[in-house]
Design an enzyme around this catalytic site. Structure first.
Site, PDB file in Angstrom:
ATOM      1  CG  ASP A 220      -2.065   0.929   1.158  1.00 44.83           C
ATOM      2  OD1 ASP A 220      -2.041   1.834   0.293  1.00 44.83           O
ATOM      3  OD2 ASP A 220      -3.008   0.787   1.968  1.00 44.83           O
ATOM      4  CG  ASP A 221      -0.102   4.926  -0.003  1.00 43.81           C
ATOM      5  OD1 ASP A 221      -0.945   4.492  -0.794  1.00 43.81           O
ATOM      6  OD2 ASP A 221      -0.309   5.896   0.759  1.00 43.81           O
TER       7      ASP A 221
ATOM      8  CB  CYS B 141      -6.057   3.424  -1.516  1.00 45.29           C
ATOM      9  SG  CYS B 141      -4.673   4.137  -0.590  1.00 45.29           S
TER      10      CYS B 141
ATOM     11  CG  ASP C  27      -2.547   0.905  -3.203  1.00 38.35           C
ATOM     12  OD1 ASP C  27      -1.354   1.235  -3.008  1.00 38.35           O
ATOM     13  OD2 ASP C  27      -3.466   1.244  -2.420  1.00 38.35           O
ATOM     14  CG  ASN C  28      -1.467   4.430  -4.276  1.00 40.59           C
ATOM     15  OD1 ASN C  28      -2.486   3.875  -3.849  1.00 40.59           O
ATOM     16  ND2 ASN C  28      -0.610   5.065  -3.500  1.00 40.59           N
TER      17      ASN C  28
HETATM   18 CA   LIG Z   1      -2.534   3.092  -1.458  1.00 44.51          CA
END
Ligand SMILES: [Ca+2]
Ligand SMILES: [Ca+2]
Length: 508
Positions: A47-48, A84, A317-318
């Protein structure tokens, strides 16, 4: 029962030629039910986790050895919807944000409720694989906004362990919906989120392997998303570390940037000075447990004899901005937000690196391909299987990226990254208007205020990534710059306009 039945067997093309046969024959067999040899798929989603600034593989040496070095590393992997919920919606469906309807984390063009209301849950990786006889499961973060309907279990998931409150981001005190039962985790070391997801992963993989059923597992810890700390065992060896100072760190001259960034740059720069390096230190520490989780998953697959028949995908995700352009967070059309790590290992994939543009939207069709399923017409992404086999002829040279602002609410931007439900200070709150962008292998062209302002009030950016990879000089901020690049902008804008309304094959 062991009763005789007809099994249709297809011969390889070469054998078929040798035999002068059509390639398929029918044989009568009294053998037991054949073992299902379709490959398993495990997706590990960070995540991130940015790949533009963070040295991901150095921070995650086990993941580097067990997935990247055994498979294909994509050096140009992107999240076209770099926030997200929109990114996860695209991973689950293989569709762009303008087709899922999810362009941000909340509001009318974002969040879990929009994803569900638009009917997306009927055609995800999970529903497709479950429908084809796979055992499916997940643990961790599903979609932002699930806390509004915490008992919800989407179709297609056999084993469901989703976080249902925003304490998940803190690593402790969160509640999981475990197949319909709410289980509250506390603050003991063994409650640490990534370790709990690791245990859920190992349990699922062990059980699925014993059942002899092909499986799909989706492990989605919030690590290293702010503010998850390192696990207690990693606190002592997580030394304060300054984030890499890229050439665009705290970009001194942001006068070329869109007005919202110029207007908010100074107070944000002051915050970055205070928070950025502690945040980076925390993130590196949290990645240690994520790396151990990957190792645990691979060890479990090895122990159960499934490793050679399992595709492993590691990605995020990003991305994330560690002070680039005086920005924290993501959501921007810049490299730091959009670039993600991506490594894929599995049957038939020879170790290597690829510079082919790979997108979040490509994961679903790739997985469908592995499972022998047709790729539905509505899918916007492309199967990566040719690229994984070393074939890049005719591969894409551009893609559309999108972010949704508040739209009809008429504001220039909206806070999208608060952490409600926790007592975490909202030091990373960021207002950002909507945009759409075309990223080619050479240029980034962005239209700002795509949803908030009429055409004549929008703002534009153009970067030549060959000469300006850190996106320091917007070539079309001034009238002179616009005149000098008029033909190029016309061509890029036409292509962007086409892609912002593409669907299915017209996106590929
Ligand atoms: Ca994210
Ligand atoms: Ca500049």
């Amino acid at each position: 029962m062991g009763s005789a039945r007809s099994v249709r067997t297809c011969l390889s093309a070469m054998v078929a030629v040798l035999l002068g046969a059509t390639g398929c024959v029918s044989v009568v067999s009294a053998a037991p039910e054949p073992v299902d040899l379709r490959p398993n798929v495990v997706v590990i989603l960070a995540d991130d986790l940015d790949s533009a600034t963070t040295p991901v593989w150095q921070a995650m040496p086990r993941t580097a050895a067990l997935i990247r070095d055994r498979g294909m590393e994509f050096t140009d992997a992107f999240a076209p919807m770099p926030i997200c919920c929109a990114a996860r919606a695209s991973i689950l469906t293989g569709e762009y944000g303008h087709n899922t309807g999810v362009l941000t984390n909340a509001g009318e063009v974002g969040g879990f409720e929009t994803f569900r209301a638009r009917g997306n849950e009927s055609h995800t990786i999970a529903t497709a694989l479950h429908g084809a006889g796979y055992r499916t499961g997940m643990a961790g973060k599903y979609l932002n906004g699930l806390e509004d309907d915490p008992g919800h279990i989407p179709p297609g998931w056999d084993d469901w362990h989703a976080g249902v409150d925003n304490f998940l981001y803190s690593g402790y005190n969160y509640t999981l919906n475990e197949n319909g039962t709410f289980v509250k985790y506390g603050v003991a070391p063994e409650d640490y989120e990534t370790d709990v997801i690791r245990a859920k992963s190992e349990r699922f993989l062990t059980d699925a392997a014993a059942a002899g059923q092909p499986f799909f597992w989706y492990a989605a810890s919030t690590a290293p998303h702010f503010p998850i700390p390192p696990a207690p065992r990693h606190l002592a060896d997580t030394r304060p570390t300054a984030a890499p100072r890229s050439p665009n760190y705290q970009e001194p001259d942001v006068s070329d940037k869109p007005s919202w960034l110029i207007d908010t740059a100074n107070p944000r720069a002051a915050t970055i000075t205070v928070t950025n390096d502690p945040d980076y230190t925390n993130r590196l520490g949290a990645l240690k447990s994520l790396d151990e989780m990957v190792a645990g998953i691979v060890e479990t697959l090895d122990r159960t004899g499934e490793l050679d028949n399992t595709y492993l995908v590691f990605t995020s995700d990003n991305g994330y901005s560690l002070g680039a352009h005086r920005l924290t967070q993501k959501m921007a059309p810049y490299e730091e937000s959009m670039r993600v790590p991506l490594a894929i290992a599995g049957p038939g994939i020879r170790p290597g690196r690829s510079g082919a543009m790979a997108l979040s939207t490509d994961l679903a069709p790739t997985i469908f391909d592995w499972a022998g399923l047709p790729i539905p017409e509505r899918v916007d992404g492309r199967s990566l299987t040719p690229v994984l086999a070393g074939e890049t002829a005719g591969w894409r040279g551009d893609f559309v990226a999108e972010y949704g602002g508040p739209g009809s609410e008429g504001r220039d931007g909206i806070a999208q990254e608060q952490i409600p439900g926790t007592d975490t200070p909202l030091i990373y709150t960021l207002d950002m208007p909507s945009w759409s962008a075309l990223r080619t292998d050479r240029y980034l062209y962005a239209r700002w205020y795509e949803r908030e302002r009429p055409l004549d009030q929008r703002e534009y950016e153009l970067y030549d990534l060959r000469t300006d990879p850190y996106q320091l000089t917007n070539l079309i901020k001034t009238p002179e710059g616009r005149a000098a690049h008029a033909d190029l902008v016309t061509a890029l804008d036409r292509r962007l306009a086409a892609l912002t309304t593409c669907a299915g094959v017209t996106c590929r």
